[in-house]
Write a protein that holds these residues in place. Structure first.
Motif, PDB file in Angstrom:
ATOM      1  N   ALA A   1       0.831  -1.202   0.000  1.00 20.76           N
ATOM      2  CA  ALA A   1       0.000   0.000   0.000  1.00 20.76           C
ATOM      3  C   ALA A   1       0.869   1.257   0.000  1.00 20.76           C
ATOM      4  N   LEU A   2       1.990   1.231   0.733  1.00 18.01           N
ATOM      5  CA  LEU A   2       2.902   2.374   0.740  1.00 18.01           C
ATOM      6  C   LEU A   2       3.517   2.595  -0.633  1.00 18.01           C
ATOM      7  N   TYR A   3       3.993   1.518  -1.252  1.00 20.38           N
ATOM      8  CA  TYR A   3       4.639   1.657  -2.552  1.00 20.38           C
ATOM      9  C   TYR A   3       3.632   2.009  -3.636  1.00 20.38           C
ATOM     10  N   ALA A   4       2.396   1.528  -3.512  1.00 23.21           N
ATOM     11  CA  ALA A   4       1.373   1.890  -4.486  1.00 23.21           C
ATOM     12  C   ALA A   4       1.069   3.377  -4.451  1.00 23.21           C
ATOM     13  N   ASN A   5       1.244   3.996  -3.289  1.00 24.73           N
ATOM     14  CA  ASN A   5       0.987   5.424  -3.139  1.00 24.73           C
ATOM     15  C   ASN A   5       2.256   6.267  -3.190  1.00 24.73           C
ATOM     16  N   GLY A   6       3.419   5.650  -3.429  1.00 24.85           N
ATOM     17  CA  GLY A   6       4.671   6.403  -3.540  1.00 24.85           C
ATOM     18  C   GLY A   6       5.086   7.039  -2.225  1.00 24.85           C
ATOM     19  N   ILE A   7       4.961   6.311  -1.112  1.00 26.60           N
ATOM     20  CA  ILE A   7       5.251   6.858   0.217  1.00 26.60           C
ATOM     21  C   ILE A   7       6.367   6.048   0.864  1.00 26.60           C
ATOM     22  N   TYR A   8       7.356   6.743   1.434  1.00 28.32           N
ATOM     23  CA  TYR A   8       8.410   6.070   2.198  1.00 28.32           C
ATOM     24  C   TYR A   8       7.866   5.645   3.563  1.00 28.32           C
TER      25      TYR A   8
END
Length: 578
Positions: free
Chosen positions: A37-44
């Motif tokens: 979910a983090l990588y899908a939203n481009g979030i570290y």
């Protein structure tokens, strides 16, 4: 109550536990989904600012590859076709496909299918659930697979988490027949945590946290959940149990909203699609997971280059003269004369830039291999000098993987429509519905004839021996009877659709009937065939496979056969009387 303890333990095990997939590898589906979910939203995971206060850039290489796969899968509602191997069902298939297309357009299925395909490519998994009147797609973030090593959902119970408003919960009172009013009164919460360990969300209206468990359970626990006694703790059955109040415990009470045994097996209630292969865990890999490490390293390289270029872009000078300006850019004006014996510009260049760019290029090529996203697939121009035929061959071979993915997706979605959608459509596909769909009185006449033909075939064994003329008379007589008595037609109509139902299949993307290949084969034979009658028959076969009704098309009447003239026999002519 036993069911509360079972569901609580299974949720805790899913959220906090791990399962061994192989020696030295323990897997948690919940932790993986959080990371995806983090990588899908481009979030570290730890934010966009590092310890030195530098901004961390995110260079997304995942979404373009998902978009490329979705584009090449090229799936739409037009690909969903019902078919039957029996030629006598051709008219029925025409009506069923009309009804199916109408249902797809009026229920917003185009958007839903697009979302499902994007989720299947990115996350690698899609789950559909049977509901009243059709199906719905399950949220993977709120879908707890109890046995994470299961190959299919037939091998594991599952728990769904629902956050419902009061109106949504009240609408369930017709389905969930227990304690709905008590849950509305005692279990509402305006502040709740959607993700364990996450921030609390405050709402102005109350929300209700509901858990639905589908899977095997002991008959003793099921009876207890139903408020009955009896059952055997060693006998297990498939059941659905819906509960509320797990988080509040004794303060607000725990309630069973629904508890019933389910017929069949889990695959009758859930359909699943997996992009990747089974590697010891139910949750298969999608594009996001395939590119986790590559995305992480690409981000590191790009941020290293950004920080290095920030220093490399500075203009610096050196001089031993103490009286020289400290900063030429700020202390001097345009036209000033600088007096110095050794003023020189310091060359500043980022060391290791070539190696970082080479590493980045190698990683991007690896990402293309993992996701089948080469230039020929994404639509980018090929390298200079690439022969046209070579590019065509590369495109053809690259698309074989997309054909395979399309077939896997088609098999899963085909089961969804065949088992859950078509039965309901056929249940309501009656005279008024046929007239609304077609708007053609001539087709209605054919529909009557089609139903009568179905009656005739079904009762053929019970009828006395007869020939073609008697068969036509029997059908005409039955047609007159049902037109005079509409209630009798309804019964004959029901029997007709029951006869058609076992022969119907739903084909998506040609997986079941290899539609593109068959049409190409027919096209080849149409071009080779010299006999006009056989060529027309081949063309009609191709039209039927595309769902075109050819029975009412105008046709050239058959030409009378010319009888060859016999030449007179000379001997008979000589012996004939004068």
């Amino acid at each position: 109550m036993k069911i509360f303890e079972t569901i609580t333990n299974e949720i805790d095990s899913y959220l906090n536990g791990q399962v061994p997939i192989s020696e030295g590898y323990n897997f948690s589906q919940y932790k993986l989904i959080k990371r995806l979910a983090l990588y899908a939203n481009g979030i570290y995971p730890k934010g966009k600012i590092d310890k030195q206060g530098n901004y961390k850039y995110w260079i997304d290489i995942i979404q373009p590859r998902i978009d490329s796969e979705v584009k090449n899968i090229d799936f739409d509602t037009k690909n969903i076709i019902a078919y039957s191997d029996s030629d006598k069902d051709s008219a029925a298939m025409l009506l069923i496909n009309l009804s199916l297309k109408d249902w797809l357009s009026t229920n917003g299925q185009g958007v839903e299918l697009n979302d499902a395909i994007e989720e299947g490519s990115g996350w690698g998994n899609v789950v559909w659930k049977k509901i009243k009147g059709g199906y719905e797609r399950v949220s993977l973030k709120d879908f707890y697979v109890v046995n994470q090593q299961a190959k299919t959902l037939d091998d594991t119970p599952v728990i769904e988490k629902h956050i419902l408003t009061q109106s949504e919960l009240r609408a369930k009172s017709g389905t969930w027949n227990n304690n709905v009013d008590e849950v509305i009164k005692n279990c509402g919460n305006k502040s709740f945590v959607t993700i364990p360990g996450g921030a609390s969300e405050s709402k102005e209206t109350p929300y209700y946290e509901i858990y639905e468990r589908n899977g095997e359970i002991s008959t003793q626990a099921l009876k207890e959940a139903q408020g009955k006694s009896g059952g055997d703790e060693n006998e297990f059955v498939l059941a659905r149990v819906v509960v509320a109040g797990l988080k509040k415990g004794d303060k607000g009470g725990r309630y069973v909203l629904f508890a019933e045994e389910l017929p069949g097996k889990m695959s009758d209630w859930y359909k699943e699609y997996h992009r990747g292969r089974y590697n010891g865990r139910w949750f298969r890999t999608g594009i996001i997971e395939l590119l986790l490490d590559i995305q992480t390293r690409i981000n590191e390289i790009r941020n290293q280059i950004a920080r290095g270029l920030e220093w490399a872009s500075k203009t610096l000078f050196r001089s031993q003269d103490r009286i020289l300006a400290n900063n030429i850019l700020t202390d001097l004006k345009n036209g000033d004369v600088v007096k110095s014996t050794d003023l020189q510009q310091i060359p500043v260049r980022m060391e290791g830039l070539d190696q970082l760019l080479a590493d980045e290029d190698a990683l991007l090529k690896m990402g293309d291999k993992l996701c089948n996203s080469f230039e020929v697939v994404t639509g980018e121009s090929m390298p200079s000098g690439t022969p046209f035929r070579l590019g065509s061959m590369l495109n053809q071979n690259a698309n074989k993987l997309f054909d395979f993915i399309r077939e896997k997706l088609g098999l899963s979605l085909g089961e969804v429509f065949q088992d859950w959608v078509l039965p309901d459509l056929m249940k309501y596909l009656r005279t008024k519905e046929v007239l609304r769909l077609t708007g053609d009185p001539d087709l209605m006449k054919r529909y009557y004839e089609m139903v009568v033909n179905g009656w005739y075939v079904k009762n053929l064994i019970a009828l006395p021996p007869h020939g073609p003329e008697e068969a036509t008379a029997l059908k005409a007589q039955k047609l007159q009877e049902i037109q005079a008595k509409p209630e009798q037609f309804i019964k004959v109509e029901d029997d007709f659709w029951d006869g058609v139902k076992p022969r119907i299949k739903v084909d998506i993307t040609g997986e079941g009937v290899s539609l593109p290949e068959e049409l190409e084969t027919l096209k080849t034979f149409v071009q080779l065939e010299q006999d006009p009658i056989r060529r027309s028959a081949l063309i009609e076969m191709a039209m039927k496979k595309k769902g075109i009704d050819v029975s009412q098309l105008a046709k050239t009447p058959p030409q009378p056969v010319q009888q060859p003239q016999q030449e007179p026999n000379p001997q008979l002519t000589a012996n004939a009387p004068a």
